[in-house]
Scaffold this motif. Structure first.
Motif, PDB file in Angstrom:
ATOM      1  N   MET A 379     -95.928  77.768-114.709  1.00 42.23           N
ATOM      2  CA  MET A 379     -96.956  77.803-115.745  1.00 42.23           C
ATOM      3  C   MET A 379     -96.482  77.179-117.045  1.00 42.23           C
ATOM      4  SD  MET A 379     -98.799  81.473-115.414  1.00 42.23           S
ATOM      5  CE  MET A 379     -97.573  82.446-114.618  1.00 42.23           C
ATOM      6  N   TRP A 380     -95.160  77.163-117.216  1.00 38.32           N
ATOM      7  CA  TRP A 380     -94.591  76.711-118.485  1.00 38.32           C
ATOM      8  C   TRP A 380     -94.894  75.234-118.703  1.00 38.32           C
ATOM      9  CZ3 TRP A 380     -90.252  73.304-118.402  1.00 38.32           C
ATOM     10  CH2 TRP A 380     -89.746  73.005-119.677  1.00 38.32           C
ATOM     11  N   GLY A 381     -95.480  74.936-119.842  1.00 36.10           N
ATOM     12  CA  GLY A 381     -95.820  73.544-120.135  1.00 36.10           C
ATOM     13  C   GLY A 381     -97.018  73.043-119.360  1.00 36.10           C
ATOM     14  N   GLY A 382     -97.719  73.950-118.687  1.00 38.97           N
ATOM     15  CA  GLY A 382     -98.857  73.512-117.882  1.00 38.97           C
ATOM     16  C   GLY A 382    -100.113  73.425-118.719  1.00 38.97           C
ATOM     17  N   LYS A 383    -101.094  72.752-118.137  1.00 35.48           N
ATOM     18  CA  LYS A 383    -102.404  72.686-118.780  1.00 35.48           C
ATOM     19  C   LYS A 383    -103.248  73.755-118.103  1.00 35.48           C
ATOM     20  CE  LYS A 383    -105.794  69.007-119.537  1.00 35.48           C
ATOM     21  NZ  LYS A 383    -105.992  69.111-120.967  1.00 35.48           N
ATOM     22  N   LEU A 384    -103.101  74.984-118.596  1.00 36.17           N
ATOM     23  CA  LEU A 384    -103.637  76.118-117.852  1.00 36.17           C
ATOM     24  C   LEU A 384    -105.159  76.142-117.871  1.00 36.17           C
ATOM     25  CD1 LEU A 384    -101.196  78.979-118.875  1.00 36.17           C
ATOM     26  CD2 LEU A 384    -100.958  77.230-117.144  1.00 36.17           C
ATOM     27  N   PHE A 386    -107.919  78.500-117.676  1.00 38.52           N
ATOM     28  CA  PHE A 386    -108.112  79.953-117.709  1.00 38.52           C
ATOM     29  C   PHE A 386    -109.379  80.335-116.973  1.00 38.52           C
ATOM     30  CE2 PHE A 386    -104.844  79.694-120.808  1.00 38.52           C
ATOM     31  CZ  PHE A 386    -104.212  80.919-120.735  1.00 38.52           C
ATOM     32  N   LEU A 391    -106.223  83.854-113.774  1.00 38.09           N
ATOM     33  CA  LEU A 391    -106.009  85.201-114.303  1.00 38.09           C
ATOM     34  C   LEU A 391    -105.471  86.129-113.228  1.00 38.09           C
ATOM     35  CD1 LEU A 391    -109.182  85.540-116.509  1.00 38.09           C
ATOM     36  CD2 LEU A 391    -106.828  85.147-117.244  1.00 38.09           C
TER      37      LEU A 391
ATOM     38  N   ALA B   2    -109.297  81.715-123.825  1.00 44.58           N
ATOM     39  CA  ALA B   2    -107.961  81.556-123.239  1.00 44.58           C
ATOM     40  C   ALA B   2    -106.931  82.372-124.024  1.00 44.58           C
ATOM     41  CB  ALA B   2    -107.578  80.086-123.231  1.00 44.58           C
ATOM     42  N   PHE B   4    -107.527  84.958-125.839  1.00 48.45           N
ATOM     43  CA  PHE B   4    -107.790  86.370-125.567  1.00 48.45           C
ATOM     44  C   PHE B   4    -107.035  86.823-124.316  1.00 48.45           C
ATOM     45  CE2 PHE B   4    -110.202  89.223-122.797  1.00 48.45           C
ATOM     46  CZ  PHE B   4    -110.170  90.380-123.553  1.00 48.45           C
ATOM     47  N   TRP B   5    -107.082  86.000-123.283  1.00 46.78           N
ATOM     48  CA  TRP B   5    -106.449  86.425-122.030  1.00 46.78           C
ATOM     49  C   TRP B   5    -104.942  86.517-122.163  1.00 46.78           C
ATOM     50  CZ3 TRP B   5    -109.159  89.038-118.978  1.00 46.78           C
ATOM     51  CH2 TRP B   5    -110.475  88.721-118.678  1.00 46.78           C
ATOM     52  N   SER B   6    -104.340  85.597-122.909  1.00 45.59           N
ATOM     53  CA  SER B   6    -102.886  85.725-123.019  1.00 45.59           C
ATOM     54  C   SER B   6    -102.531  86.984-123.803  1.00 45.59           C
ATOM     55  CB  SER B   6    -102.259  84.471-123.611  1.00 45.59           C
ATOM     56  OG  SER B   6    -103.069  83.917-124.596  1.00 45.59           O
ATOM     57  N   VAL B  69     -95.901  81.630-121.974  1.00 45.11           N
ATOM     58  CA  VAL B  69     -96.398  80.436-121.281  1.00 45.11           C
ATOM     59  C   VAL B  69     -97.920  80.442-121.227  1.00 45.11           C
ATOM     60  CG1 VAL B  69     -94.328  80.000-119.910  1.00 45.11           C
ATOM     61  CG2 VAL B  69     -96.122  81.436-118.959  1.00 45.11           C
ATOM     62  N   LEU B  70     -98.516  81.633-121.129  1.00 45.93           N
ATOM     63  CA  LEU B  70     -99.976  81.689-121.126  1.00 45.93           C
ATOM     64  C   LEU B  70    -100.516  81.249-122.484  1.00 45.93           C
ATOM     65  CD1 LEU B  70    -100.611  85.021-119.198  1.00 45.93           C
ATOM     66  CD2 LEU B  70    -101.225  82.748-118.437  1.00 45.93           C
ATOM     67  N   GLY B  73    -100.219  77.619-122.938  1.00 46.33           N
ATOM     68  CA  GLY B  73    -101.270  76.963-122.163  1.00 46.33           C
ATOM     69  C   GLY B  73    -102.611  77.076-122.867  1.00 46.33           C
ATOM     70  N   ALA B  74    -102.813  78.193-123.540  1.00 42.61           N
ATOM     71  CA  ALA B  74    -104.104  78.414-124.177  1.00 42.61           C
ATOM     72  C   ALA B  74    -104.287  77.527-125.404  1.00 42.61           C
ATOM     73  CB  ALA B  74    -104.244  79.885-124.570  1.00 42.61           C
ATOM     74  N   LYS B  76    -102.838  74.609-125.889  1.00 37.31           N
ATOM     75  CA  LYS B  76    -102.529  73.196-125.625  1.00 37.31           C
ATOM     76  C   LYS B  76    -103.740  72.322-125.955  1.00 37.31           C
ATOM     77  CE  LYS B  76     -99.986  70.738-122.005  1.00 37.31           C
ATOM     78  NZ  LYS B  76     -98.595  70.893-122.407  1.00 37.31           N
ATOM     79  N   PRO B  77    -103.534  71.231-126.704  1.00 33.06           N
ATOM     80  CA  PRO B  77    -104.677  70.350-127.016  1.00 33.06           C
ATOM     81  C   PRO B  77    -105.274  69.769-125.744  1.00 33.06           C
ATOM     82  CG  PRO B  77    -102.713  69.759-128.299  1.00 33.06           C
ATOM     83  CD  PRO B  77    -102.286  70.775-127.305  1.00 33.06           C
ATOM     84  N   ALA B  78    -106.573  69.566-125.768  1.00 33.24           N
ATOM     85  CA  ALA B  78    -107.292  69.208-124.551  1.00 33.24           C
ATOM     86  C   ALA B  78    -106.821  67.881-123.961  1.00 33.24           C
ATOM     87  CB  ALA B  78    -108.793  69.150-124.830  1.00 33.24           C
ATOM     88  N   GLU B  80    -103.845  66.595-123.949  1.00 32.04           N
ATOM     89  CA  GLU B  80    -102.465  66.552-123.453  1.00 32.04           C
ATOM     90  C   GLU B  80    -102.396  66.841-121.965  1.00 32.04           C
ATOM     91  OE1 GLU B  80     -99.138  68.807-125.131  1.00 32.04           O
ATOM     92  OE2 GLU B  80     -99.820  68.019-127.074  1.00 32.04           O
TER      93      GLU B  80
END
Ligand code: HEM
Ligand code: CU
Ligand code: CU
Lengths: 602, 278
Positions: A379-384, A386, A391, B2, B4-6, B69-70, B73-74, B76-78, B80
């Motif tokens: 997950m690290w550095g990923g474009k998660l 959500f 989840l 996003a 919120f979930w992290s 990491v969550l 991810g939340a 992160k600019p769209a 990228e």
């Protein structure tokens, strides 16, 4: 990951299995006694989801008794225990937790992983048109029904089997030992034998299919983790299950033929004449856990595999450490065969042997830790993305950490002496079996639903379901650690009989409220599932932009799966690869122009 | 959403830690005072707390890593792309070796406690058994040898019996012979941190000690039928003198036929005379 650039040698001549003409069988052969792995998989899915509700209802019965002991239970109690005024008797209580565990383990978790997802995914992900033995596959589903029949019928006899899912002798062997140890227990054993058949048919099939029927180019180290999980599980199953089956037959012989494998002499049970014997009850524990410890991994490894695939896809990132993931999974499976004694530290087994089992149990925590770090690394550095899938997968990881760490306490033998058979154990395995496996299954349902039915499940409803389930799950099960530390034994119909446990009542009531919320939240899932089959948004072949072969087939795939024979050029985790241009994914069937140089580990 | 979930994921872990911190003061911790009342129990608790520290650190660390990491991810600019990486060999080695060392430490560190608990002192005879405890559905039957006599494997005419009431002298290791009359049970005294299954067909010596006089709950910890939850009993630890005195009185009470009532003092003397003759 393999460094091959050109398509490697073709193992199965392309088209060889493809040119068989698929004539459409009749309705019954297509939907009831189908030999199509997808239909069988979906049959398993429906059946196990139904059983999930049954098992959940039984669990609520257990929780009711712990929160409001001896009080009339509305609805469920009125239905099941009408003669007792809707009240749960101690006999009924033992039956409730026995059948809860039985249903959840043998009719939900094992068959939903191997039966539903294994069946549906294996041929699709390796690019085969069906399983190696389609008829055997069909039988594997239909052998579930006699098992369900036996288990359900056993309710009808004297309140049902009541010796726990571990059916320790002498309680489970002598009919006079408990009301539920009569014919109900015999039926239970027959049910177990039938699920055993079902699992065994499946596992033979999966091994053969995975070894022999991979698409051209699908080398072992290009297989998705799901396939690795299913493969290793099938091997575990094939080696461990015969032991349980044999032990089950020995117990049946003790019960029906007058042998005394597990019955020592001279016991006066319930004022019956003394037993004649020479048997050893401890032997059952060895044989049982020789199967059932590997079985806990049978209930986990496929979920680990599926979560690895889904996490990579939803992070738009290659799986972190593909080979370490495979090797740690194989290590877990291998070590899983030599740790069974950790369930028996207080059993009277030689304490020196306990030390050996302690060491192997500690060892098995290491590959578990490695896997956890690799998931976080994925997950690290990923474009998660959500969504519900991510989840639930993240919940899988988080809950697995918790369950693994509580395992460390129990792997410390002297500490386990205290917490063995207390609620600490119940917390531990629910964190893993519910927290990890079931959240993994929730993710898998949302992820592969489009492939199964050609429609999407509602993501918003999925998120609501996740929000409630995750919170309620932790409220229900985390405090169980504290109950265990407080010394509350498992399987007690009324712990408050003991003054030192009285103060735990409010905590138990809180947990029961949470469990009720959690139980009702599952209707959201069922609703989402059922509604989406008919009214979900239609989707194309590859709604998640995923790399696996299954996404190259139409949704839902027709009989025979693929319209063109897939040929595999690389592993399934090429997400966001610099060579994939605009897209952030590169299906396994697409030729990868050149190896990107920054990839590591070669 | 996003973000919120992290936060949602991090908050469950935070709440879990908070609950564990608060639990001892809320009484949701080890029973009674929270302290073990046996010497081996204290060592077990020590082990428990060390593992609790280690696992807590790992728990907090990994949950923070997951939340981090969550969160990354939340936010992160769209536009990228995700980092393209198949793994990292050095990291794999690090996170294999470090947990390996920690686990090895846990494995080795606990060995001595287990050895002291069950291996070095396992052999019967090292400490004499003071009673035979037979678990049955759904009670504990306890048989003591008459004062001054050793416990014999078979019942003796002058044995003393109690039900659900195990008396032991305080402050020294004692041993019992644990057996089952019917199905499997488990002898569990939470405050003494002792648990041993009663295995049908086998006599298992169990040793333990009580550091302070008191009454400790004895419960059954292995499913033994519908009445499993009501095998309520106690271990009563008293001083050596009180224990001996109780046993002598119990002998009298048990032998009392209601016709002649000998005064306790006399009978004790008689009893001693009897046992001292060869
Ligand atoms: C870090 C790895 C793990 C360790 C060190 C560990 C250790 C243990 C130990 C020592 C016990 C016996 C406790 C007792 O009864 O006193 C136990 C019970 C159990 N474990 Fe684990 N475990 C681990 C992972 C797992 C996994 C991955 C699963 C499931 C997929 C699992 C499922 C169970 C179940 C179901 C039981 C209880 C069975 C019963 O008594 O009914 N554990 N574990
Ligand atoms: Cu195990
Ligand atoms: Cu019991």
């Amino acid at each position: 990951m393999s460094a091959t650039i050109t398509p490697p040698a073709v193992s199965i001549p392309p088209g060889d299995e493809m040119h068989a003409v698929h004539h459409q069988p009749g309705w019954i052969r297509r939907y009831i006694f189908s030999t199509d792995h997808k239909v069988i998989g979906i049959q398993f899915l429906f059946t196990t989801l139904l059983m999930l509700m049954v098992g959940g209802a039984l669990a609520l019965g257990v929780r009711w008794q712990l929160a409001w002991p001896w009080e009339r239970m509305p609805i469920l109690g009125d239905m099941l225990f009408r003669t007792d005024g809707g009240q749960i008797t101690p006999e009924a209580y033992t039956m409730l937790f026995t059948m809860h565990a039985t249903v959840m383990i043998f009719l939900v978790v094992i068959p939903i992983l191997a039966g539903a997802f294994g069946n549906f995914l294996i041929p699709l992900q390796i690019g085969a048109e069906d399983m190696a033995f389609p008829t055997l596959n069909m039988l594997s589903y239909w052998f579930m029904w006699p098992a369900i029949g036996c288990f359900m019928l056993s309710f009808a006899y004297d309140g049902g089997p009541a010796a726990g899912w571990t059916i320790y002798p002498v309680l489970a062997v002598l009919p006079q030992a408990a009301p539920g140890s009569g014919f109900a227990q015999t039926l239970w054993l027959f049910g177990l034998t039938f699920v055993g058949f079902s699992s065994m048919f499946g596992s033979i099939n999966y091994m053969t299919t995975i070894i022999n029927m991979r698409a051209p180019g699908m080398t072992l180290f290009r297989m998705p983790m799901t396939i690795w999980g299913m493969f290793i599980t099938a091997i575990l199953q094939a080696f461990a299950l015969p032991v349980l089956t044999a032990a089950g037959f020995m117990m049946l012989a003790d019960r029906m033929l007058g042998t005394t494998f597990f019955i020592p002499g001279g016991l006066v049970v319930n004022n019956a004449p003394a037993t004649v014997g020479g048997g050893q009850p401890l032997m059952w524990q060895h044989l049982f856990w020789f199967y059932s410890h590997p079985a806990v991994y049978i209930m986990l490894l496929p979920a680990m595999g599926m979560v690895s695939d889904m996490l990579a896809c939803m992070s738009r990132k290659p799986l972190f450490g593909y080979k370490p993931m495979i090797f740690s999974m194989a290590t877990i499976a291998g070590l899983g065969f030599i740790v069974w004694g950790h369930h028996m530290f207080t059993s009277g087994m030689n304490p020196i042997v306990g030390m050996t089992f302690m060491v192997s149990t500690i060892l098995i925590a290491l590959p578990s830790a490695i896997k956890t770090f690799n998931w976080i690394g994925t997950m690290w550095g990923g474009k998660l993305q959500f969504n519900t899938v991510l989840l639930n997968c993240a919940a899988f990881v988080s809950m697995f950490i918790t369950g693994g760490l509580s395992g460390i306490f129990m792997a410390a033998v002297p500490v386990d002496v205290y917490i063995h058979d207390t609620y600490f154990i119940v917390a531990h395995f629910h964190y893993i079996l519910f927290g990890s496996t079931l959240f993994g299954i929730f993710a898998a349902i949302h992820f592969w639903f489009p492939k199964m039915f050609g429609r999407m499940m509602s993501d918003r409803v999925g998120q609501i379901h996740f929000f409630i389930t995750f919170a309620a799950f932790n409220c229900t099960f985390f405090p169980m650690h504290l109950l265990g530390i407080g010394g509350m034994p498992r399987r007690y119909a009324d712990p408050y009989h003991f003054p030192y446990l009285e103060h735990l009542l409010p905590l138990n009531q809180f947990m029961t409220y949470a469990a009720i919320v959690m139980g009702f939240a599952q209707f959201i899932l069922l609703f989402n599932f059922g509604w989406s089959i008919f009214f979900g948004k239609k989707c194309g072949r590859n709604p998640w932009n995923s790399n696996g072969l299954e996404w190259q087939a139409p949704s839902p795939p027709p009989h025979g799966n693929f319209d063109v024979q897939p040929v595999v050029y690389h592993g399934p985790y090429e997400y966001s690869s610099p060579v994939s241009g605009e897209n952030d994914y590169l299906p396994q069937t697409e030729y990868m122009p050149r190896r990107p140089d920054q990839s590591q580990g070669h | 959403m996003a973000r919120f979930w992290s936060i949602y994921f991090m908050s469950w872990a935070a709440l879990a830690v908070a609950l564990c911190l608060a639990a001892p003061s809320l009484g949701w911790w080890f029973p009674d005072t929270g302290e073990a009342m046996s010497s081996i129990g204290r060592r077990i608790d020590g082990l428990f707390y060390i593992i609790l520290w280690i696992t807590s650190i790992v728990f907090v660390g990994t949950q923070i890593a997951l939340g981090y990491v969550l969160w990354k991810g939340a936010v992160k600019p769209a536009h990228e792309k995700a980092t393209y990486s198949h793994g990292n060999h050095t990291l794999e080695v690090i996170w294999t070796v470090i947990p390996g060392i920690v686990l090895l430490f846990i494995a080795i560190y606990q060995m001595d406690v287990w050895a002291a608990f069950r291996m070095r002192n396992y052999a019967p005879g090292e400490i004499e058994a003071i009673a035979e405890v037979t678990a049955r559905q759904f009670e504990w039957r306890i048989r003591y040898p008459a004062p001054g006599k050793p416990l014999m494997p078979m019942p003796q005419p002058d044995d003393v019996y109690t039900v659900n009431d195990l008396r032991i002298p305080v402050g020294r290791p004692v041993s019992i012979s644990l057996r089952s009359g019917d199905v499997q049970h488990s002898f569990f005294v939470p405050v003494l941190r002792i648990k041993q299954d009663a295995l049908p067909g086998t006599v298992i010596p169990v040793w333990f000690d009580a550091l302070q006089p008191g009454s400790y709950d004895l419960v059954c910890a292995e499913l033994c039928g519908w009445g499993h939850y009501k095998m309520k009993a106690r271990v009563l630890a008293t001083s050596e003198e009180l224990f001996q005195k109780w046993k002598q009185e119990a002998v009298l009470l048990q032998a009392d036929d209601g016709l002649q009532s000998a005064s306790p003092a006399e009978s004790t003397a008689a009893d001693q005379a009897q046992t001292s003759t060869p």
